[in-house]
Scaffold this active site. Structure first.
Site, PDB file in Angstrom:
ATOM      1  N   CYS A  14      31.917  44.329  43.788  1.00  0.00           N
ATOM      2  CA  CYS A  14      32.645  43.918  44.993  1.00  0.00           C
ATOM      3  C   CYS A  14      33.154  42.484  44.946  1.00  0.00           C
ATOM      4  O   CYS A  14      34.328  42.225  45.218  1.00  0.00           O
ATOM      5  CB  CYS A  14      31.750  44.098  46.223  1.00  0.00           C
ATOM      6  SG  CYS A  14      31.073  45.764  46.396  1.00  0.00           S
ATOM      7  N   ASP A  39      38.785  47.753  47.270  1.00  0.00           N
ATOM      8  CA  ASP A  39      38.414  46.729  46.299  1.00  0.00           C
ATOM      9  C   ASP A  39      38.236  47.319  44.905  1.00  0.00           C
ATOM     10  O   ASP A  39      38.684  46.754  43.916  1.00  0.00           O
ATOM     11  CB  ASP A  39      37.166  45.968  46.754  1.00  0.00           C
ATOM     12  CG  ASP A  39      35.989  46.865  47.109  1.00  0.00           C
ATOM     13  OD1 ASP A  39      36.135  48.101  47.089  1.00  0.00           O
ATOM     14  OD2 ASP A  39      34.904  46.325  47.420  1.00  0.00           O
ATOM     15  N   HIS A  40      37.605  48.487  44.815  1.00  0.00           N
ATOM     16  CA  HIS A  40      37.374  49.172  43.536  1.00  0.00           C
ATOM     17  C   HIS A  40      37.050  50.621  43.845  1.00  0.00           C
ATOM     18  O   HIS A  40      36.997  51.023  45.014  1.00  0.00           O
ATOM     19  CB  HIS A  40      36.223  48.513  42.765  1.00  0.00           C
ATOM     20  CG  HIS A  40      34.989  48.345  43.605  1.00  0.00           C
ATOM     21  ND1 HIS A  40      34.210  49.417  43.989  1.00  0.00           N
ATOM     22  CD2 HIS A  40      34.427  47.256  44.174  1.00  0.00           C
ATOM     23  CE1 HIS A  40      33.221  48.990  44.742  1.00  0.00           C
ATOM     24  NE2 HIS A  40      33.326  47.682  44.887  1.00  0.00           N
TER      25      HIS A  40
END
Length: 504
Positions: A58, A321-322
Site C-alpha cells: 500500500c 492502489d494495487h
C-alpha cells in the site's frame, strides 16, 4: 515548477476515489457480480483498460500515485519507508496553487523524519497523511472513528485496541460481518463525505475519498455477503497445480510457503496453497461482494452530486492502489510479479463538453498510477514538477492519443524484511538484492531480479503466465528485449535532482 495562480485554480469539482486492493477484472462485464453504478458511470466516462500500479504494497503504491514518480526515485519502497519531503504530492501542489484538498479515509504515507522531533511516535508509521491534505475523516487500520460509530449504534466492539481486525475476527469464516451494511466502513466513510458535501458551499472542491474495501479481511455484511454464490465464481489460475506454479520461480515458491490465510480471512489458517475448494470459492465470492458494496456507495455519491446540480461540474477519478492475487498462482495479497497484483482499474469522467466525443470509450494504451498527478494538475491548469515520470491523460478524454505514448508498463516490488530480520528471500539474498522489476508490453513480460534468475513470459501464447521461458531458447530474444527496455526506462527517468526542502 507549479506556482500559485491569480484567482481560483479550480473551475469545477475534483473527486478522486480509490478502492484498496481492487483488481482490474472486477469491473462491469468481467466481475462475477452486477455493478450497476459502475456500469452507468462508464457510459459517460473513459475506461483505461491497461492501467498498472508502479509498486506494492500500500505505502509504495500510493507514494507513486501521489508523487507521479517511479519507486526508484521516490524510494518509499516499503510500508513504513519515509517519503522524502523534497517530493511534492498532487495535494501539496494543488494547495500551493490555492486549493485545499480534503481527505476522507487514509493515504498510507510515512512522514519524512527530518520534519518531526526526535522520538516522535509518527516516525516510521506508514498510516500518516500525505502532505497537502486537510483531514476530514481519518480512517486507518486503527479505525477509531468507525469503531466509535459502531459503539454508538449499539454494536459490540471487541478489543478496540486491535482496530478493525478484531471486528472481523468476531465472526467465523464464511459468515457475514457482525455489523449491518449501513454501518460498514464503506458506508461510514461515504456518510462522512456526504455530510461534508451537504454543507461544503458552492466553491469548487478537491476531495480524496479513499475506501479500504475490498482490502482484507475478506468479510462483508449482508446483503453483499450473499450476492455471489461461491459455486458461480471461477477457480483461480493454477488451481489443482499450485506446486507447478511455485516451480516457475524461486520467489513464487518462497511466497507460497509464507502466505498464511490467517492474514486474509477470519477463522482460517495455513498456507494459501493448501486451501480447500470451498474456502477458495467463498473468499473469491466475498471479494466480489465487497466490490459490489463499493459500487453501491458510489451510486449514493453520484446521486448526491446530481441532486445538488454539481454532477456536470465534477471531474471524477476512480482507481485503486494495487491489486490482489485471490489465490491465482497459489498466492494471496499483493506480492510477486503476476498481473493480478499490479493491474488495477482507472475510470476518468471529464465533465467538460470537449470530452463528449470520448464518453463510453475504452483506452487500450498503457497507463500507470504515476499519470494521475500530471492529469489532475493539467485539469487544474497547473504544470507538474520537471522530474515527474507520469504523463497527463487529459488528451484521452478528448478521444486523442498523444504521439509517442508508452507501449509498456513498469513496476517494482521490494520484498526485503528489515523490521523482523527474517530471511529476505530464497537462496539467502541480502537486503540490497531482494527486489524485482517488471517490464510488461502487450506480448512480453520480463521480470528482472538483481540476485535471482529472471522470469520471462510470452503473453501472446501464455496470457495466464504459466510457463516461465527463462533458460529456454524461446525466451532468449524476449530476455534481451526486456533488458534493453528496462535499461532505457532507467536512463530516461533518472532525473531526481528536484530539491524543495532541506533540513539545513
Amino acid at each position: 515548477m507549479s506556482s500559485r495562480c491569480e484567482g481560483p485554480v479550480l473551475t469545477y469539482d475534483i473527486l478522486f476515489i480509490t478502492a484498496d486492493q481492487w483488481r482490474a477484472d472486477h469491473l462491469p462485464g468481467r466481475a462475477p457480480v452486477a455493478l450497476p453504478n459502475l456500469e452507468a458511470l462508464l457510459q459517460g466516462s473513459v475506461l483505461f483498460r491497461r492501467h498498472y500500479t508502479q509498486a506494492y504494497p500500500c505505502g509504495p503504491a500510493r507514494a507513486g500515485l501521489h508523487t507521479g514518480l517511479y519507486p526508484h526515485k521516490h524510494r518509499s519502497i516499503l510500508n513504513g519507508t519515509p517519503l522524502d519531503a523534497r517530493h511534492p504530492t498532487v495535494f501539496s501542489l494543488m494547495r500551493r496553487a490555492g486549493v485545499r484538498p480534503r481527505l476522507f479515509g487514509y493515504t498510507d504515507t510515512t512522514a519524512d523524519p527530518r520534519l518531526l522531533p526526535p522520538g516522535d511516535p509518527a516516525i516510521g508509521d506508514y498510516e500518516g497523511v500525505a502532505p497537502g491534505l486537510e483531514v476530514d475523516t481519518l480512517l486507518t487500520e486503527r479505525a477509531t472513528p468507525w469503531l466509535a460509530h459502531l459503539k454508538r449504534r449499539g454494536a459490540a466492539v471487541p478489543h478496540p485496541e486491535r482496530g478493525r481486525d478484531a471486528i472481523f475476527a468476531a465472526r467465523p469464516f464464511g459468515a457475514p460481518a457482525l455489523f449491518d451494511a449501513e454501518d460498514s466502513e464503506t458506508a461510514f466513510l461515504t456518510d462522512r463525505f456526504l455530510d461534508w458535501f451537504s454543507v461544503a458551499g458552492p466553491e469548487p472542491f478537491f476531495a480524496h475519498l479513499s475506501f479500504i474495501a475490498p482490502h482484507p479481511p475478506f468479510a462483508v455484511a449482508e446483503p453483499f455477503h450473499s450476492l455471489v454464490d461461491p459455486a458461480d465464481v471461477a477457480l483461480p489460475i493454477g488451481w489443482g497445480a499450485f506446486a507447478r506454479e511455485g516451480a516457475q520461480h524461486p520467489l513464487i515458491a518462497f511466497h507460497q510457503a509464507r502466505t498464511n490465510m490467517s492474514n486474509f480471512a477470519p477463522g482460517l489458517a495455513g498456507p494459501a496453497v493448501a486451501a480447500d475448494e470451498a474456502s477458495v470459492r467463498r473468499i473469491r465470492a466475498t471479494y466480489a461482494g465487497m466490490a459490489a458494496e463499493v459500487d453501491h456507495h458510489l451510486g449514493r455519491i453520484v446521486a448526491a452530486l446530481k441532486a445538488a446540480g454539481r454532477w456536470e461540474r465534477t471531474l471524477l477519478v476512480l482507481s485503486g492502489d494495487h491489486g490482489e492475487q485471490l489465490f491465482d498462482h497459489g498466492l494471496l495479497g499483493k506480492l510477486g510479479y503476476f498481473d493480478q497484483s499490479a493491474h488495477i482499474p482507472l475510470i476518468l469522467r471529464d465533465p467538460r463538453p470537449e470530452a463528449d466525443a470520448a464518453r463510453g470509450s475504452v483506452v487500450d494504451a498503457v497507463t500507470q498510477s504515476i499519470d494521475l498527478l500530471p492529469t489532475l494538475l493539467d485539469f487544474a491548469g497547473l504544470r507538474p514538477p520537471a522530474n515527474v515520470d507520469g504523463e497527463s491523460l487529459r488528451p484521452f478524454c478528448r478521444g486523442e492519443r498523444p504521439a509517442g505514448w508508452r507501449d509498456a508498463a513498469h513496476w517494482s516490488f521490494d520484498f526485503r524484511d528489515l523490521v523482523r530480520g527474517r530471511p529476505e528471500a530464497p537462496q539467502g539474498l541480502t537486503d540490497r538484492l531482494a527486489s524485482l522489476h517488471v517490464v510488461r508490453t502487450e506480448r512480453l513480460k520480463y521480470v528482472h531480479f538483481p540476485g535471482l534468475p529472471p522470469a520471462i513470459y510470452d503473453l501472446a501464447s501464455d496470457p495466464e503466465e504459466r510457463r516461465n521461458l527463462a533458460g529456454d531458447a524461446a525466451g532468449e530474444r524476449l530476455r534481451v528485449e526486456g533488458l534493453e527496455r528496462l535499461l532505457n526506462l532507467r536512463l530516461r527517468h533518472e532525473d531526481n535532482t528536484l530539491t524543495e526542502w532541506s533540513p539545513d
